[in-house]
Design an enzyme around this catalytic site. Structure first.
Site: not given
Ligand SMILES: [Zn+2]
Length: 1031
Positions: A732, A735, A829, A914
């Protein structure tokens, strides 16, 4: 007739008889006669009757008749009508009622009549006549009339649209506003706020329908409510009133499309086989059409919208996978072994190549054998010289034909001018020592090769120059409580006083050439560089700008990432910026997060830092509507505004603002280049290869790191027996935190740290540090050039549309096919709505428990090794929080890397890691925002955590144990209770459902909590009532 004296008139006799009668039939007859008498003549007759004691007689009759129980409306209704007729002409009527003692009787009657609206109205009229006397009005208040009235109002607060419509048709909104204004102006001590609130509640409910909103706007309701709200001041007791008024204003604010011709990305990319592979997020409708539609069909409560904003799938257990066949890793290759052979070249360590020594003198090898780029390489001037100030400007002006100009940044030229000649050159030499693994010269070279859909021609200074984390850690800002409302008021003020608004477009990426402001008072904006994202800038007031982000290429969605340059500022003045097309329903910007800024002036003074900036940061729903392709534009949602204020340190500085610490594709390529240059090939086996070419014609690098083997046979055998660890990041593009984490991983693995050495001895690392280079290059937030989320393509990636995913999966499948299934897979991420760093993994049992499945889990076997790494990280990585991790398998996530690698490749330890964009609310960094240094630390600690997996088979030195003792402390036990990892439904990076931020724990004081009000109202008890009951 006893009381009638000889000279009494007939009327007097009638009245006297009336007031002394307790007989319903008699009373009714007299009332009929009186009504006929009064109907025939003019007002004079009524006055005459009043002069003969008519009012008193009627009031006495009222008292008499209300003593009959249950109330007999056959007589009461005509009586009330007559009272109304007469009372309206009698100025002293209220007073008389009080003297006679009719007030309580009337109120009692009203109370009894409450269930039947047709009886309520005449009672109210009578009371209204009483209240024309100030004294009587006060007496009514004391007798509890307000409580009764609130009870009366409440039926209107439900969805009684007919009643509401009647209210609109009868012009009540205008009267209510007048009444509200009157109360506001005269109740200077604000002693009757419950009345203010009651009136506002009425207005709020009437404005639930479109006609009500329209009437409200026509009656200048916005101005009335805004000025009242602003005048209330900050007394805590008045906050509920202001809040209510604000809700009404926000609700009634006319919906508008964004000031754009189309919300579709201003850049597009022609896909291979474009005809049959149209991007998904496509709608041909223009916002205007949608709004027209809305005005036509929508006659319903807007509060629906508000309710819909509540998290939809909190604890969405329905999404959990309960099919055992899908909950067990079931590795099977989806490609022929023959086809997988192509990946042999990506494992040179398994062939004899390594004996040539690890280092490849020609730099990146490979090339795009799999996806030869259809973009012909342009002939470029690849300047190997350091840019000088004088040449830079010239270069930009000599853009001709096919030739690409020197890749010198416009910013570079501007930045240098103000700081004296050649300052940049001198400093560029200085800074090479300052920023590890960065070099502007190499960066320029790398940027030359980078391909963008928008074909930008300049470099952003921070990427060129480099960034070093400041030495201090930046605290979470807490909440800017109290001022969000002021910001919203400023927004509403635009509607109320449009004359004060400049509305001047100072930057527009859609128009060519790019518009930039030329005058002195406006800021200048620019975003046409790698990872840049700013579509439009509109000056609203002298020091306030609305900014619009660009959608991801080939979509009209995913507005979140921004990165732009601005200049022309004046020091010491607060500038307000509003990013007006955010999509998410909530953001960490409401909970202490700040955007980041890089000052060229500061950088040239030796402080090349991206730092967190901004005050008065709020994120709230605005009046711009967006139509959603998924709903075919039928019911549009709103955009959100991120507002923040920046006071610049230096006048005429050049600054860059971004959503988060930028990390471009060219930065990555620079980093890899310099890492390779720095390595000691005797110690580190390092290979930089190209996985494939992206759609946009950029190379997707794949890195191999392990320890160089010795020449001994035994050592070679050990080398070949090493297990694989595969890491990926930045699928992504918005990110960027994931890139800083993988940077930390790469540098740590290449370092001389004893743990790093042990890791290299034990494992072969395959790292794909940027799965979506095109998205990063083009300033997208979530998608690739195909307009798709690449992390939803893992089940069936297409080689032509999702080459990086296709080949990463291919490489993993190849490893499996040769018996080298990776020990660990992790995809890095970033997370925009949660704090800390945490992991998602896959567990059969935890998923079944959470889903309350009837399957007997006692008989199922599951290796709980998936918990080892997160548990170790919880101990050794300060930003990491085990209790935020989640190991549930959701159906909606089955095409993500984590689930596919677990299920199809058979990697037990398959994770998404994350990292927050914001900061931590636990551990050593509690209360701090994460900077790049902390993110890099996460990447290093992740590697350290891998040591734990080698605990049994690996004979480690005592020194290592003491250095990172915690690695060896944690146990491998199963969670002994069935306590399942807390799940808020968002088991992935960016769940489709709305926010999961807990308003309570995050102390959000300013949120729009219509829903709570609504709930209270629907339950039939308003706050006002409760208050009154206490009195
Ligand atoms: Zn993500």
């Amino acid at each position: 007739m006893t009381s009638a004296s000889g000279n009494a008139t007939g009327l007097e006799i009638l009245l006297s008889t009336l007031q002394s009668s307790y007989d319903v039939q008699n009373t009714l007859s007299i009332l009929q006669i009186l009504d006929e008498l009064l109907s025939a003549g003019t007002v004079k007759r009524i006055r005459y009757m009043i002069s003969k004691g008519g009012s008193e007689a009627l009031l006495h009759t009222l008292i008499n008749m209300t003593r009959i129980f249950p109330p007999n409306y056959d007589v009461l209704l005509p009586l009330l009508h007559l009272i109304i007729k007469v009372g309206q002409r009698d100025k002293r009527f209220g007073q008389k009622a009080q003297e006679i003692g009719a007030i309580n009787e009337t109120l009692n009657l009203l109370k009894h009549s409450l269930p039947q609206p047709k009886y309520v109205t005449p009672c109210l009229w009578v009371l209204k006549i009483y209240a024309t006397s100030v004294v009587t009005g006060a007496a009514l208040g004391k007798s509890g009339i307000t409580r009764l009235l609130f009870k009366l109002i409440s039926p209107y607060t439900t969805r009684n649209t007919k009643a509401v419509r009647r209210a609109v048709d009868n012009g009540y909104i205008h009267r209510l506003l007048k009444l509200y204004q009157d109360w506001h102006q005269r109740d200077t001590q604000n002693r009757f706020t419950s009345i203010h609130k009651a009136l506002l509640n009425c207005i709020k409910n009437i404005t639930n329908i479109q006609a009500g909103k329209k009437a409200f706007l026509q009656a200048d309701g916005m101005r009335v409510l805004l000025s009242a709200s602003q005048a209330y001041g900050s007394s805590p007791g008045l906050q509920p009133v202001i809040k209510l008024a604000t809700q009404v204003m926000r609700k009634c604010h006319p919906k508008q499309p964004l000031p754009l011709l189309t919300v579709r990305s201003c850049y597009s990319f022609l896909l291979p086989n474009a005809a049959d592979s149209q991007p998904l997020a496509c709608s041909s409708m223009f916002p205007q059409d949608v709004i027209a539609m809305k005005e036509d069909d929508e006659e319903q409560d807007d509060e629906d919208n508000i309710e819909n904003e509540e998290p939809v799938c909190n604890e969405d257990d329905d999404d959990l996978e309960t099919d055992l066949t899908r909950l067990r890793p079931n590795p099977q290759l989806d490609r022929a072994v023959e086809e997988l052979k192509q990946y042999e070249r990506l494992c040179p360590e398994l062939t004899g190549y390594f004996q040539d020594s690890g280092r490849n003198p020609n730099g990146p090898s490979g090339g795009c054998i799999l996806n030869p780029s259809k973009h012909k390489t342009k002939k470029m001037h690849l300047s190997m010289q350091r840019p000088s100030v004088d040449s830079s400007k010239a270069c930009i002006q000599t853009v001709t034909g096919e030739e690409r100009p020197h890749f010198l940044s416009q910013s570079w030229s501007i930045d240098s001018e103000q700081n004296g000649q050649h300052a940049g050159y001198k400093l560029s030499q200085m800074r090479r020592e300052m920023v590890p693994f960065h070099d502007p010269h190499v960066y320029t070279m790398m940027a030359e090769k980078t391909r963008s859909a928008s074909d930008y021609k300049s470099l952003a200074f921070p990427d060129y120059w480099g960034h070093i984390s400041p030495v201090y850690q930046e605290p979470l800002t807490g909440q800017w409580s109290g001022h969000q409302r002021d910001k919203i008021f400023e927004d509403i003020q635009r509607l109320v006083s449009p004359g004060d608004i400049l509305n001047k477009v100072v930057f527009d990426a859609d128009s060519l050439p790019l518009v930039t402001s030329e005058d002195d008072i406006s800021l200048k904006f620019y975003s046409h560089f790698e990872s840049g994202n700013l579509r439009k800038a509109i000056q609203i007031r002298k020091y306030e700008y609305d900014l619009i982000m660009n959608a991801d290429i080939n979509t009209e969605l995913q507005h979140q990432w921004f990165y732009f340059k601005l200049s022309g500022m004046r020091a010491g003045i607060p500038y307000r910026f509003n990013i007006i097309n955010c999509e998410k329903t909530n953001s960490q910007f409401n909970y202490g997060m700040q955007p980041v800024m890089y000052s060229v002036h500061e950088a040239l003074c030796g402080r090349p830092h991206w730092i967190r900036v901004g005050s008065d940061i709020y994120y709230y729903k605005n009046h711009y509507c967006r139509y959603n392709a998924a709903t075919r534009g039928k019911k549009e949602a709103s955009y959100y505004t991120l507002t923040f204020t920046i006071t610049f340190l230096h006048s005429k500085d050049v600054c860059y603002l971004a959503y988060h610490y930028p990390y471009t594709y060219s930065t990555l390529m620079t980093h890899l280049h310099l890492l390779e240059e720095s390595l000691n090939p005797d110690q580190v086996y390092f290979r930089h290869q190209t996985l494939c070419s992206t759609l946009g014609g950029n190379r997707c690098p794949v890195i191999t790191i392990t320890a160089s083997p010795g020449a001994q046979c035994e050592q070679l055998r050990q080398f070949w027996n090493r297990q694989y660890v595969v890491l990926t990041a930045r699928v992504h593009p918005g990110e960027s935190n994931a890139s800083w984490v993988i940077k930390g991983t790469l540098e740590f693995l290449m370092s001389n740290d004893p743990i790093a050495r042990s890791l290299r001895d034990s494992y072969i690392f395959k790292i794909i540090p940027m799965l979506n280079p095109d998205g990063v290059v083009n300033g997208c937030h979530r998608c690739s050039l195909s307009g798709e989320d690449l992390n939803r393509q893992w089940s069936d990636p297409k080689p032509d549309l999702h080459p990086t995913i296709y080949h990463t999966k291919g490489l993993l499948s190849y490893l499996r096919s040769i018996g080298k299934t990776p020990l660990v897979y992790c995809d890095y991420h970033g997370h925009s709505r949660k704090k800390n760093v945490f992991m998602y993994g896959c567990s059969l049992k935890e998923t079944l428990w959470q889903a309350r499945s009837s399957i007997d889990t006692a008989t199922l076997k599951e290796d709980i090794g998936y918990r080892t790494i997160p548990k170790v990280l919880d101990k050794i990585s300060p930003a990491f929080a085990m209790n935020r991790c989640c190991f549930l398998v959701q159906k909606s996530r089955e095409a993500t890397a984590r689930v596919v690698v677990w299920r199809e490749i058979g990697v037990l330890r398959s994770y998404t890691m994350e990292s927050t964009y914001c900061g931590c609310d636990q551990g050593k960094y509690n209360g701090l925002q994460l900077g790049t240094q902390e993110l890099e630390e996460v990447g290093a600690k992740f590697c350290a955590g891998l040591l734990k997996l080698k605990k049994e088979e690996w004979s480690c030195s005592k020194q290592l144990i003491t250095e990172d003792g915690a690695v060896f402390d944690s146990d491998n036990e199963l969670p002994n209770d069935r306590r399942v990892t807390p799940s808020d439904g968002s088991v992935d990076d960016e769940p489709p459902c709305s926010e999961e931020i807990d308003y309570d724990t995050d102390n959000c004081t300013e949120e729009d909590d219509d829903s709570i009000d609504l709930a209270a109202e629907l339950s039939g008890t308003s706050e006002d009532e409760l208050e009154l009951d206490k009195n």
